[in-house]
Write a protein that holds these residues in place. Structure first.
Motif, PDB file in Angstrom:
ATOM      1  N   ASP A  76       0.851  -1.213   0.000  1.00  0.00           N
ATOM      2  CA  ASP A  76       0.000   0.000   0.000  1.00  0.00           C
ATOM      3  C   ASP A  76       0.875   1.247   0.000  1.00  0.00           C
ATOM      4  O   ASP A  76       0.602   2.220  -0.715  1.00  0.00           O
ATOM      5  N   GLU A  77       1.924   1.224   0.838  1.00  0.00           N
ATOM      6  CA  GLU A  77       2.781   2.417   0.933  1.00  0.00           C
ATOM      7  C   GLU A  77       3.480   2.681  -0.388  1.00  0.00           C
ATOM      8  O   GLU A  77       3.604   3.830  -0.826  1.00  0.00           O
ATOM      9  N   SER A  78       3.938   1.625  -1.061  1.00  0.00           N
ATOM     10  CA  SER A  78       4.605   1.898  -2.324  1.00  0.00           C
ATOM     11  C   SER A  78       3.588   2.293  -3.398  1.00  0.00           C
ATOM     12  O   SER A  78       3.949   3.002  -4.346  1.00  0.00           O
ATOM     13  N   ALA A  79       2.322   1.876  -3.236  1.00  0.00           N
ATOM     14  CA  ALA A  79       1.291   2.356  -4.178  1.00  0.00           C
ATOM     15  C   ALA A  79       1.124   3.872  -4.046  1.00  0.00           C
ATOM     16  O   ALA A  79       0.926   4.570  -5.042  1.00  0.00           O
ATOM     17  N   LEU A  80       1.222   4.387  -2.812  1.00  0.00           N
ATOM     18  CA  LEU A  80       1.126   5.842  -2.627  1.00  0.00           C
ATOM     19  C   LEU A  80       2.339   6.545  -3.237  1.00  0.00           C
ATOM     20  O   LEU A  80       2.211   7.621  -3.829  1.00  0.00           O
ATOM     21  N   LEU A  84      12.016   3.683  -3.754  1.00  0.00           N
ATOM     22  CA  LEU A  84      11.126   2.594  -3.333  1.00  0.00           C
ATOM     23  C   LEU A  84      10.591   1.855  -4.565  1.00  0.00           C
ATOM     24  O   LEU A  84      10.497   0.631  -4.585  1.00  0.00           O
ATOM     25  N   LEU A  85      10.279   2.617  -5.596  1.00  0.00           N
ATOM     26  CA  LEU A  85       9.724   1.993  -6.798  1.00  0.00           C
ATOM     27  C   LEU A  85      10.799   1.261  -7.585  1.00  0.00           C
ATOM     28  O   LEU A  85      10.536   0.242  -8.209  1.00  0.00           O
ATOM     29  N   ALA A  86      12.016   1.810  -7.515  1.00  0.00           N
ATOM     30  CA  ALA A  86      13.095   1.202  -8.283  1.00  0.00           C
ATOM     31  C   ALA A  86      13.589  -0.093  -7.632  1.00  0.00           C
ATOM     32  O   ALA A  86      13.898  -1.056  -8.322  1.00  0.00           O
ATOM     33  N   GLU A  87      13.649  -0.103  -6.284  1.00  0.00           N
ATOM     34  CA  GLU A  87      14.238  -1.266  -5.609  1.00  0.00           C
ATOM     35  C   GLU A  87      13.185  -2.007  -4.835  1.00  0.00           C
ATOM     36  O   GLU A  87      13.039  -1.789  -3.641  1.00  0.00           O
ATOM     37  N   ARG A  88      12.468  -2.861  -5.504  1.00  0.00           N
ATOM     38  CA  ARG A  88      11.490  -3.670  -4.780  1.00  0.00           C
ATOM     39  C   ARG A  88      12.094  -5.016  -4.466  1.00  0.00           C
ATOM     40  O   ARG A  88      12.708  -5.638  -5.324  1.00  0.00           O
TER      41      ARG A  88
END
Ligand SMILES: Nc1ncnc2c1ncn2[C@@H]1O[C@H](COP(=O)(O)OP(=O)(O)O)[C@@H](O)[C@H]1O
Ligand SMILES: [Mg+2]
Length: 232
Positions: A180-184, A203-207
């Motif tokens: 959820d947090e990375s969706a925000l 955060l989006l680059a390193e999942r």
């Protein structure tokens, strides 16, 4: 008693046929794996009716009751939080009547900076109550009022926190909280790049692998269901 209050009481007592007869608009027309989502207007009162009764086949018979139960139980668990629609009435296993939110879906609105901050606080309050949404990657599940109040709808994919002793489940729950947090973060990068921080982009680059799986489940629920409906 003001008129809109009596109208709301009357609206809440309508049958399924009457609710559809008073539908002013369908946000969703319904389909083989989708509910009808109607804006119902009765006098001065409004409500939203999410209904799988006309969804055909085994999806309508078997899966729809599970999805409505998931939605209704999450709304009950989140009752009282500003930004979460009230549940008025669960008609039966396939339909639920909820509060109408006077708001615009996030992608069509131009939410202010404050709205993004308030959305983050709302998501945090939802997590503290023990609900991870799991479908915030669909920006149409977030709405915003003219005054900047954020709202969240569509809890069919939600995951709830378990009992304190259930450590493995609560670990899973935390992965979905992270999703959820990375969706925000993704929402900011996409719709408000000036608000997106370096941390959001990172955060989006390193999942990690776990989050990739959690994300895939959250994103793909419908595709998976469609696959089984086709092959079933
Ligand atoms: N309580 C509500 N108030 C206003 N609009 C709503 C409400 N609930 C849903 N909607 C609108 O209907 C759309 C579909 O509802 P949703 O619950 O997301 O259905 P689905 O599970 O099919 O995606 C939302 O994107 C939103 O635009
Ligand atoms: Mg939705």
């Amino acid at each position: 008693m003001p008129q809109d209050r009596t109208d709301l009481q009357a609206l809440q007592g309508l049958t399924r046929v009457q609710l559809h007869a008073h539908a002013r608009q369908y946000y969703k027309a319904g389909g083989r794996t989708e509910p009808e989502v109607a804006l119902v207007v009765y006098g001065e009162a409004r409500a939203v009716f999410k209904d799988y009764a006309r969804t055909p086949g085994w999806f309508g018979r078997v899966l729809a009751p599970v999805l409505i139960w998931r939605e209704a139980s999450a709304l009950r668990r989140l009752a009282g939080i500003t930004g979460i629609p009230k549940i008025y009435r669960q008609l039966d296993a396939r339909g639920v009547l909820i509060e109408y939110l006077p708001a615009t879906p996030w992608p069509q609105a131009r939410p202010s900076e404050v709205a993004y901050e308030r959305l983050e606080a709302l998501v945090q309050a939802m997590h503290e109550r023990g609900v991870a949404h799991c479908d915030l990657r669909a920006p149409s599940n977030m709405l915003v009022g003219d005054d900047g109040t954020p709202y969240i709808v569509d809890f069919v994919a939600r995951v709830c926190r378990g009992q304190v002793w259930n450590l493995p489940w609560n670990w899973v729950f935390r992965q979905f909280v992270g999703a959820d947090e990375s969706a925000l973060a993704k929402l900011r990068v996409r719709f408000a790049p000036s608000l997106a921080t370096a941390a959001d982009r990172a955060l989006l680059a390193e999942r990690g692998p776990v989050e990739r799986v959690a994300r895939a489940i959250g994103e793909r629920t419908r595709e998976i269901v469609r696959f089984f409906v086709r092959s079933g």
